[in-house]
Scaffold this motif. Structure first.
Motif, PDB file in Angstrom:
ATOM      1  N   CYS A   1      -9.059  78.994  -6.039  1.00  0.00           N
ATOM      2  CA  CYS A   1      -8.237  77.886  -6.547  1.00  0.00           C
ATOM      3  C   CYS A   1      -7.252  77.409  -5.489  1.00  0.00           C
ATOM      4  N   LEU A   2      -6.664  78.357  -4.736  1.00  0.00           N
ATOM      5  CA  LEU A   2      -5.711  77.978  -3.694  1.00  0.00           C
ATOM      6  C   LEU A   2      -6.391  77.174  -2.589  1.00  0.00           C
ATOM      7  N   ILE A   3      -7.613  77.573  -2.226  1.00  0.00           N
ATOM      8  CA  ILE A   3      -8.362  76.810  -1.218  1.00  0.00           C
ATOM      9  C   ILE A   3      -8.623  75.394  -1.714  1.00  0.00           C
ATOM     10  N   LEU A   4      -9.030  75.291  -2.982  1.00  0.00           N
ATOM     11  CA  LEU A   4      -9.294  73.977  -3.568  1.00  0.00           C
ATOM     12  C   LEU A   4      -8.033  73.122  -3.604  1.00  0.00           C
ATOM     13  N   LEU A   5      -6.915  73.737  -3.966  1.00  0.00           N
ATOM     14  CA  LEU A   5      -5.646  73.015  -4.005  1.00  0.00           C
ATOM     15  C   LEU A   5      -5.233  72.544  -2.613  1.00  0.00           C
ATOM     16  N   CYS A   6      -5.487  73.350  -1.611  1.00  0.00           N
ATOM     17  CA  CYS A   6      -5.159  72.956  -0.241  1.00  0.00           C
ATOM     18  C   CYS A   6      -5.944  71.715   0.177  1.00  0.00           C
ATOM     19  N   PHE A   7      -7.251  71.731  -0.148  1.00  0.00           N
ATOM     20  CA  PHE A   7      -8.058  70.555   0.172  1.00  0.00           C
ATOM     21  C   PHE A   7      -7.569  69.325  -0.604  1.00  0.00           C
ATOM     22  N   LEU A   8      -7.224  69.530  -1.871  1.00  0.00           N
ATOM     23  CA  LEU A   8      -6.728  68.415  -2.685  1.00  0.00           C
ATOM     24  C   LEU A   8      -5.414  67.875  -2.122  1.00  0.00           C
ATOM     25  N   ALA A   9      -4.524  68.772  -1.711  1.00  0.00           N
ATOM     26  CA  ALA A   9      -3.246  68.347  -1.138  1.00  0.00           C
ATOM     27  C   ALA A   9      -3.466  67.588   0.167  1.00  0.00           C
ATOM     28  N   ALA A  10      -4.395  68.087   0.993  1.00  0.00           N
ATOM     29  CA  ALA A  10      -4.694  67.395   2.246  1.00  0.00           C
ATOM     30  C   ALA A  10      -5.265  66.010   1.970  1.00  0.00           C
ATOM     31  N   GLY A  11      -6.155  65.930   0.975  1.00  0.00           N
ATOM     32  CA  GLY A  11      -6.726  64.638   0.607  1.00  0.00           C
ATOM     33  C   GLY A  11      -5.664  63.670   0.098  1.00  0.00           C
ATOM     34  N   ALA A  12      -4.719  64.189  -0.698  1.00  0.00           N
ATOM     35  CA  ALA A  12      -3.645  63.338  -1.219  1.00  0.00           C
ATOM     36  C   ALA A  12      -2.749  62.827  -0.091  1.00  0.00           C
ATOM     37  N   CYS A  13      -2.445  63.701   0.869  1.00  0.00           N
ATOM     38  CA  CYS A  13      -1.608  63.296   2.009  1.00  0.00           C
ATOM     39  C   CYS A  13      -2.305  62.237   2.859  1.00  0.00           C
ATOM     40  N   ILE A  14      -3.581  62.465   3.125  1.00  0.00           N
ATOM     41  CA  ILE A  14      -4.329  61.491   3.922  1.00  0.00           C
ATOM     42  C   ILE A  14      -4.414  60.153   3.183  1.00  0.00           C
ATOM     43  N   TYR A  15      -4.653  60.228   1.877  1.00  0.00           N
ATOM     44  CA  TYR A  15      -4.708  58.992   1.077  1.00  0.00           C
ATOM     45  C   TYR A  15      -3.373  58.262   1.137  1.00  0.00           C
ATOM     46  N   HIS A  16      -2.279  59.001   1.017  1.00  0.00           N
ATOM     47  CA  HIS A  16      -0.949  58.387   1.037  1.00  0.00           C
ATOM     48  C   HIS A  16      -0.685  57.710   2.376  1.00  0.00           C
TER      49      HIS A  16
END
Length: 546
Positions: free
Chosen positions: A147-162
C-alpha cells in the motif's frame, strides 16, 4: 463544490457520502469474495450468495448516492441561477453598466452551462473517490508495504499532474476571459445584422479584423489548454498504471507473499484501474467548472456589495405626502453627475442643475447629441446617483435607502426599450377596456390581443412594438411618466396621436410627464421646454407663450 455542499446542504451531502461509503465497502467486499473463491474452490456455493448479495448492495448504494448527488448539484445550479439573477436585478445600474452586457451574458449563460455540463461528473468523482480510498485501506490490510508503494506512486503522479497543470490552467482562465470577448462579438453580429449585410466593406472588416481573430484566439487558447491537460492526465495516470505493474509482477517475488494475499492484491489493483482512470479523466472538466463557479461567486459577491439598500416601508408612501409645504414634485438641488468622455483625460460634467418639475406638468427635454439628456433621464428615474447635490420628491430627499421606492413611482419607455409579453395591469374589466382602447388608437387590434395579461405576440415592427410598450406603461398607472424619444420611430399619424391625444389624456388624469423629444412642431403641447447644452440647462422656454 464540496465546500458549497457542506455549507448549504450538510445533511443531504453527509447522507450521500454515507451511502457512497456503503458502496465503497461493498466494492471491496466483492473483490475479497472473488479472491477467496479463487483460493477456496470448495466454498464456492456459499461465496456465490455473498457475492450476489454484495453486488446488489453495491449497485443499490451507488444508484442511491448518485441520485442524492444529482439532486444536490442541480439545487446548487438552481441556487446560482436565481441568486445571480436576483443580485443583478437588485444591483446599482451603474455597476451593471461597468461590467457590460457581454460579461453579464457570459456569466449567466456560459458559466452556468459549464456547471450544468460538469455536474454529471460529481457523482462519479465522489463515488470513484470513495471506492479508491476504501480499496487503499483494503490494500493496507493485505500488505502495508504494498500500500505504501502504491501511495508513493499516487503521490508522485499527483505532484507531476499539479506541475504540468499550471500552464493549461492559466490558459483555461484566459479561455474564460476570451469568452466575454466572443460573446460581445456575437452580440454585435445579432444586433448589427442589418448594418453588416448592408455594407460589404463593414462586414468584411468586422469578420477579418474583429470576429475571426477572436474566434481563432479562443480556439488557440482552448486547444493549448486541453493539450496540456492531455499530457498532465495521461502522464499522471500512467504512473498509477506503472505502480500496478510493479506490484502485480514484481512485488510478490520481492517480498515472498502468500498466494491468497497475492491474488487478492492482484484483483484489487486490476479493479482500481477503472475508477482511477475515470477520476483523473474528469479533472479537466472539473477545473473548467471550478473556474466558472469562482467567476459566479465573484460576480455575486461584487453585485452584493453594490446592492441597492431599501428601507422597509410601503412603496413610495413617504414621498406622497408633501414636506414643509413643498410645491415642486421633483426638485434638483445643485445636482452634478460626471462620467468619462471619449477622451481619456477628460470627464463630462452634467450640472450643476437646479430644476423643478411640478405635479401634473408636461415637460419636454431637448438638446443635441451629447448634451446630457439621457443622463438627466437616468438621474430623474433614480438609476444614477448624483455625485454632488441631491434630488427631492415632494420635499423629501431621495436618499440611497429610498431610491428603490422612489423609482416605483415612475413608468418609462426607453429609447432602447424591451417589450415584455406580460401586461401588469390586472384582469379588471376597466383595465381590459382601457387596453383595448389604446390598441385601437395605435392601430394594433388586427395584430395583437391581450389574453390573461399577456400580449398575443411581440413579433412586430420596431414602431409597433414601441406602441405596445407605450400601452403597457399606460396600464401601469404610475404617478410619473418618462418617454425617451418615443416618437422617433413613429409615422406622422401616430406622432400626432401621441402628442395631441395621449399626453393631454395623461395630464387630465393628473400624471406628471417628462418627454425627451426633437419634435419642435409639437413643443406647444408642453407646459415647459427644458433645453440642455453641454451638460447645463439653458433658460427655460415657455412653449405656451411661444
Amino acid at each position: 463544490m464540496f465546500a458549497y455542499f457542506i455549507r448549504k446542504m450538510p445533511f443531504r451531502f453527509t447522507l450521500a457520502i454515507i451511502v457512497g461509503v456503503i458502496n465503497g465497502v461493498s466494492a471491496v467486499g466483492v473483490i475479497e469474495v472473488i479472491s477467496q473463491g479463487a483460493v477456496q474452490r470448495n466454498h464456492l456455493p456459499s461465496l456465490a450468495w455473498t457475492f450476489f448479495g454484495l453486488c446488489f448492495v453495491q449497485i443499490a448504494s451507488r444508484i442511491s448516492s448518485e441520485i442524492l448527488l444529482i439532486s444536490l448539484t442541480q439545487d446548487m445550479i438552481l441556487d446560482f441561477r436565481v441568486k445571480s439573477s436576483v443580485n443583478l436585478l437588485e444591483s446599482e445600474y451603474k455597476k451593471l453598466e461597468s461590467i457590460g452586457k457581454p460579461g453579464l451574458t457570459a456569466m449567466l449563460t456560459s458559466d452556468i452551462d459549464m456547471l450544468t455540463q460538469s455536474a454529471h461528473l460529481v457523482p462519479n468523482v465522489i463515488g470513484n473517490g470513495i471506492v479508491i480510498v476504501f480499496s487503499l485501506c483494503y490494500a493496507a490490510f493485505l500488505s502495508l508495504s504494498g500500500c505504501l508503494i502504491l501511495l508513493c506512486f499516487l503521490a508522485a503522479g499527483a505532484c507531476i499532474y499539479h506541475i504540468l497543470e499550471r500552464l493549461p490552467r492559466a490558459q483555461m482562465e484566459q479561455v474564460r476571459e476570451q469568452t466575454d470577448v466572443l460573446y460581445g462579438n456575437i452580440r454585435a453580429i445579432l444586433e448589427g445584422l442589418k448594418e453588416l449585410q448592408l455594407s460589404s466593406r463593414r462586414k468584411t472588416y468586422f469578420l477579418d479584423n474583429v470576429f475571426i481573430p477572436s474566434v481563432q484566439r479562443f480556439r488557440s487558447l482552448y486547444s493549448k489548454a486541453m493539450i496540456g491537460y492531455s499530457f498532465a492526465v495521461n502522464i499522471g495516470g500512467m504512473l498509477f498504471i506503472i505502480a500496478i505493474g510493479f506490484l502485480f509482477f514484481l512485488f510478490p517475488f520481492l517480498l515472498k507473499i502468500g498466494p491468497a494475499v497475492s491474488i487478492s492484491l492482484s484483483f484489487l489493483l486490476l479493479y482500481l484501474i477503472q475508477p482511477v482512470s475515470n477520476l483523473v479523466g474528469s479533472l479537466p472538466d472539473l477545473r473548467r467548472a471550478e473556474i466558472a463557479m469562482l467567476r459566479l461567486r465573484h460576480l455575486n459577491v461584487d453585485l452584493a456589495a453594490h446592492r441597492e439598500q431599501s428601507v422597509d416601508e410601503p412603496s413610495g408612501d413617504i414621498f406622497l405626502s408633501k414636506a414643509g409645504g413643498a410645491e415642486a414634485l421633483i426638485c434638483f438641488v445643485d445636482v452634478c453627475h460626471q462620467y468619462p468622455s471619449q477622451s481619456d483625460d477628460k470627464t463630462f460634467m452634467l450640472g450643476p442643475l437646479n430644476l423643478s418639475i411640478r405635479e401634473g406638468e408636461v415637460v419636454f427635454v431637448v438638446g443635441g447629441n451629447g448634451s446630457g439628456k439621457t443622463t438627466l433621464a437616468m438621474l430623474i428615474l433614480g438609476f444614477y446617483e448624483p455625485h454632488s447635490g441631491h434630488i427631492e420628491l415632494n420635499g423629501h430627499i431621495v436618499s440611497n435607502s429610498r431610491r428603490v421606492h422612489y423609482r416605483n413611482l415612475f413608468s418609462a419607455v426607453f429609447a432602447d426599450f424591451y417589450l415584455f409579453d406580460e401586461v401588469l395591469s390586472g384582469e379588471h374589466d376597466s383595465n381590459m377596456v382601457l387596453a383595448q382602447e389604446y390598441l385601437n388608437k395605435f392601430d394594433l387590434t388586427h395584430k395583437v390581443e391581450i389574453k390573461k395579461n399577456r400580449f398575443s405576440t411581440t413579433k412586430l415592427s420596431t414602431g409597433q412594438r414601441k406602441r405596445m410598450a407605450l400601452v403597457s406603461s399606460y396600464l401601469e398607472d404610475r404617478p410619473i411618466y418618462l418617454f425617451d424619444e418615443w416618437a422617433a420611430d413613429q409615422d406622422p399619424v401616430f406622432k400626432k396621436v401621441f402628442y395631441t391625444e395621449l399626453l393631454p389624456e395623461l395630464k387630465k388624469r393628473g400624471k406628471t410627464i417628462i418627454v425627451i423629444s426633437h419634435d419642435d412642431q409639437y413643443f406647444n403641447c408642453a407646459d415647459r421646454v427644458i433645453k440642455l447644452q453641454d451638460g447645463v440647462i439653458k433658460p427655460l422656454l415657455d412653449s405656451k407663450a411661444s
